[in-house]
Design a protein around this motif. Sequence first.
Motif, PDB file in Angstrom:
ATOM      1  N   ALA A 148       0.812  -1.217   0.000  1.00 25.26           N
ATOM      2  CA  ALA A 148       0.000   0.000   0.000  1.00 25.26           C
ATOM      3  C   ALA A 148       0.845   1.267   0.000  1.00 25.26           C
ATOM      4  N   LEU A 149       2.161   1.134   0.195  1.00 25.41           N
ATOM      5  CA  LEU A 149       2.992   2.342   0.310  1.00 25.41           C
ATOM      6  C   LEU A 149       2.985   3.201  -0.954  1.00 25.41           C
ATOM      7  N   PRO A 150       3.076   2.643  -2.176  1.00 24.87           N
ATOM      8  CA  PRO A 150       2.995   3.516  -3.362  1.00 24.87           C
ATOM      9  C   PRO A 150       1.690   4.286  -3.456  1.00 24.87           C
ATOM     10  N   VAL A 151       0.588   3.641  -3.059  1.00 23.07           N
ATOM     11  CA  VAL A 151      -0.708   4.338  -3.080  1.00 23.07           C
ATOM     12  C   VAL A 151      -0.728   5.438  -2.026  1.00 23.07           C
ATOM     13  N   ILE A 152      -0.215   5.128  -0.831  1.00 20.64           N
ATOM     14  CA  ILE A 152      -0.172   6.152   0.226  1.00 20.64           C
ATOM     15  C   ILE A 152       0.685   7.337  -0.217  1.00 20.64           C
ATOM     16  N   GLN A 153       1.794   7.048  -0.882  1.00 18.05           N
ATOM     17  CA  GLN A 153       2.667   8.128  -1.334  1.00 18.05           C
ATOM     18  C   GLN A 153       1.992   8.986  -2.396  1.00 18.05           C
ATOM     19  N   ALA A 154       1.200   8.351  -3.275  1.00 21.24           N
ATOM     20  CA  ALA A 154       0.484   9.121  -4.290  1.00 21.24           C
ATOM     21  C   ALA A 154      -0.574  10.016  -3.652  1.00 21.24           C
ATOM     22  N   VAL A 155      -1.283   9.495  -2.650  1.00 19.97           N
ATOM     23  CA  VAL A 155      -2.287  10.309  -1.949  1.00 19.97           C
ATOM     24  C   VAL A 155      -1.610  11.448  -1.195  1.00 19.97           C
ATOM     25  N   TRP A 156      -0.472  11.152  -0.565  1.00 15.87           N
ATOM     26  CA  TRP A 156       0.278  12.164   0.180  1.00 15.87           C
ATOM     27  C   TRP A 156       0.726  13.294  -0.736  1.00 15.87           C
ATOM     28  N   GLU A 157       1.164  12.962  -1.933  1.00 13.34           N
ATOM     29  CA  GLU A 157       1.575  13.986  -2.889  1.00 13.34           C
ATOM     30  C   GLU A 157       0.391  14.777  -3.410  1.00 13.34           C
ATOM     31  N   LEU A 164      -5.142   0.106   3.536  1.00 11.20           N
ATOM     32  CA  LEU A 164      -5.408   1.529   3.781  1.00 11.20           C
ATOM     33  C   LEU A 164      -6.382   1.723   4.930  1.00 11.20           C
ATOM     34  N   ARG A 165      -7.334   0.805   5.068  1.00 13.13           N
ATOM     35  CA  ARG A 165      -8.308   0.910   6.149  1.00 13.13           C
ATOM     36  C   ARG A 165      -7.733   0.464   7.492  1.00 13.13           C
ATOM     37  N   GLN A 166      -6.715  -0.407   7.473  1.00  8.27           N
ATOM     38  CA  GLN A 166      -6.180  -0.956   8.712  1.00  8.27           C
ATOM     39  C   GLN A 166      -4.995  -0.168   9.264  1.00  8.27           C
ATOM     40  N   ILE A 167      -4.273   0.548   8.425  1.00  8.23           N
ATOM     41  CA  ILE A 167      -3.069   1.226   8.894  1.00  8.23           C
ATOM     42  C   ILE A 167      -3.427   2.275   9.940  1.00  8.23           C
ATOM     43  N   SER A 168      -2.647   2.314  11.003  1.00  2.00           N
ATOM     44  CA  SER A 168      -2.895   3.281  12.077  1.00  2.00           C
ATOM     45  C   SER A 168      -2.233   4.608  11.767  1.00  2.00           C
ATOM     46  N   ARG A 169      -2.637   5.618  12.520  1.00  4.03           N
ATOM     47  CA  ARG A 169      -2.042   6.941  12.306  1.00  4.03           C
ATOM     48  C   ARG A 169      -0.561   6.949  12.662  1.00  4.03           C
ATOM     49  N   ALA A 170      -0.179   6.254  13.761  1.00  2.00           N
ATOM     50  CA  ALA A 170       1.218   6.222  14.170  1.00  2.00           C
ATOM     51  C   ALA A 170       2.089   5.520  13.119  1.00  2.00           C
ATOM     52  N   THR A 171       1.606   4.409  12.588  1.00  2.00           N
ATOM     53  CA  THR A 171       2.366   3.718  11.541  1.00  2.00           C
ATOM     54  C   THR A 171       2.468   4.587  10.298  1.00  2.00           C
ATOM     55  N   LEU A 172       1.391   5.272   9.964  1.00  2.00           N
ATOM     56  CA  LEU A 172       1.414   6.169   8.810  1.00  2.00           C
ATOM     57  C   LEU A 172       2.449   7.284   9.014  1.00  2.00           C
ATOM     58  N   ALA A 173       2.553   7.797  10.242  1.00  2.00           N
ATOM     59  CA  ALA A 173       3.531   8.852  10.519  1.00  2.00           C
ATOM     60  C   ALA A 173       4.958   8.332  10.373  1.00  2.00           C
ATOM     61  N   ARG A 174       5.205   7.084  10.814  1.00  2.00           N
ATOM     62  CA  ARG A 174       6.553   6.533  10.676  1.00  2.00           C
ATOM     63  C   ARG A 174       6.931   6.335   9.219  1.00  2.00           C
ATOM     64  N   LEU A 207      -3.613  13.459   7.122  1.00  2.00           N
ATOM     65  CA  LEU A 207      -3.749  12.507   6.016  1.00  2.00           C
ATOM     66  C   LEU A 207      -4.602  11.297   6.392  1.00  2.00           C
ATOM     67  N   HIS A 208      -4.470  10.798   7.618  1.00  2.00           N
ATOM     68  CA  HIS A 208      -5.112   9.538   8.002  1.00  2.00           C
ATOM     69  C   HIS A 208      -6.633   9.553   7.836  1.00  2.00           C
ATOM     70  N   PRO A 209      -7.365  10.621   8.244  1.00  2.00           N
ATOM     71  CA  PRO A 209      -8.830  10.570   8.113  1.00  2.00           C
ATOM     72  C   PRO A 209      -9.331  10.513   6.669  1.00  2.00           C
ATOM     73  N   VAL A 210      -8.558  11.031   5.710  1.00  2.00           N
ATOM     74  CA  VAL A 210      -9.035  11.093   4.325  1.00  2.00           C
ATOM     75  C   VAL A 210      -8.245  10.170   3.413  1.00  2.00           C
ATOM     76  N   LEU A 211      -7.484   9.269   3.977  1.00  2.00           N
ATOM     77  CA  LEU A 211      -6.616   8.413   3.171  1.00  2.00           C
ATOM     78  C   LEU A 211      -7.423   7.531   2.227  1.00  2.00           C
ATOM     79  N   VAL A 212      -8.433   6.853   2.738  1.00  2.00           N
ATOM     80  CA  VAL A 212      -9.211   5.917   1.922  1.00  2.00           C
ATOM     81  C   VAL A 212     -10.040   6.662   0.881  1.00  2.00           C
ATOM     82  N   SER A 213     -10.731   7.712   1.289  1.00  2.00           N
ATOM     83  CA  SER A 213     -11.594   8.445   0.351  1.00  2.00           C
ATOM     84  C   SER A 213     -10.787   9.084  -0.775  1.00  2.00           C
ATOM     85  N   THR A 214      -9.627   9.641  -0.451  1.00  2.00           N
ATOM     86  CA  THR A 214      -8.800  10.262  -1.496  1.00  2.00           C
ATOM     87  C   THR A 214      -8.225   9.206  -2.433  1.00  2.00           C
ATOM     88  N   ALA A 215      -7.846   8.045  -1.891  1.00  2.00           N
ATOM     89  CA  ALA A 215      -7.337   6.971  -2.745  1.00  2.00           C
ATOM     90  C   ALA A 215      -8.412   6.495  -3.718  1.00  2.00           C
TER      91      ALA A 215
END
Length: 387
Positions: free
Chosen positions: A58-67, A104-114, A77-85
């Motif tokens: 899921a990291l490439p998708v998370i990176q695309a949403v982050w950009e 994307l639905r399971q990742i926690s905010r702390a893991t996303l920050a790391r 980012l965490h509250p809108v991660l799934v909807s934006t993806a």
Amino acid sequence: MRVRYLKATTRQEKSQILDELQATLGYARKYAIAVMKPKPEHDRPRAKRTRPLRYLAALPVIQAVWEALDYPCAERLHPVLVSTAQQLAAHGEIQLTPEVLRDLRQISRATLARRISKWARPSAKHVPAGRRPSSRLRSEIPVERYEWNEHKPGALEMDLVEHNGGSSLGHYAYTLSVVDVVTGYSRRLAVLGRGQAGIAAALERILAEWPYPVWGIHCDNGSEFINSQLTRFVKARGLSLTRSRPYQKNDNAHVEQKNRFLVREIVGYERYDTPEHVAWLNTVYAWLDVYANACLPMRKVVQKVREGRRVHKKYDMAKTPLQRALEAGVIPTDKHTNWTEWAGSLNPLQIHRQLVTLLTHGPEGANVTPAPLPAPAPWPQAEACRT
């Protein structure tokens, strides 16, 4: 030696071990005591992680949403991660499989920050300094200051004095103060706000009424002065424009002294923010400028001698700014008689009383009619005092 130290039971044994440690390694006594103590648990090497990282797919998708969201933090980012993806997948920007969607639905905010902390973040967006209009103008205006022993009249310093009553909110009046560093001749004019056009118009009016030619203007680094309107104005008149060093008010020392003596000590620190207030200030300045230039004597430094950390100054005989201008020969010869007769016709006590009356009544008593000066003056502003 640490093992021996920890097994020692008496103070003498421990002291002997510390003496040996100091003699062998050259440690200081306190440091030797510190290194003999057992290491805390958190300093011990940790076991290496054997569990594989999760959410790698899921990291490439998370990176695309982050950009796409301009590199927000994990909390945003965490509250809108799934909807934006899902929104990006609908536009064909990313491929969203069921496994990636689950991650994307399971990742926690702390893991996303790391995960985000390990990615390169673009630098903050800003306009390069070289492309800013103010930066270009500052590079064109030299940083200088007039010497204390400047001998050529017509070198002016100017500054703004704000009348906000201690609060910078809203629109309020400013006093444009201009002084000649050689003769001490000075003028003041109040304006509402510090817009570039208003300040330029006020300066143009002051210079139009100046009794002798001006060759240079010196200002600070405020945007009310460092702008294209003022640069065009000085170029059209063939004047030299210089500016002070940032945060060095002593580069504008002459006008700063006049600001205290002939502005703050006269009209104070009250708030003036209406056209009526500005009209009252200009009425005060019309009388004050006549009083300061034609009646009040001033002394000028003619010699400085430094002895260690002290500077000894020598002053000349006190004269009015108008007298200094006449003696310098900068006022046309055919007008000397008019200026001399006008200055001699003034009643300083009458002008002082008029100023006291205006200041006592304040802006609310602006309907008080000022007493006329005893004789017309070759100075246009003095004529304004009579109306």
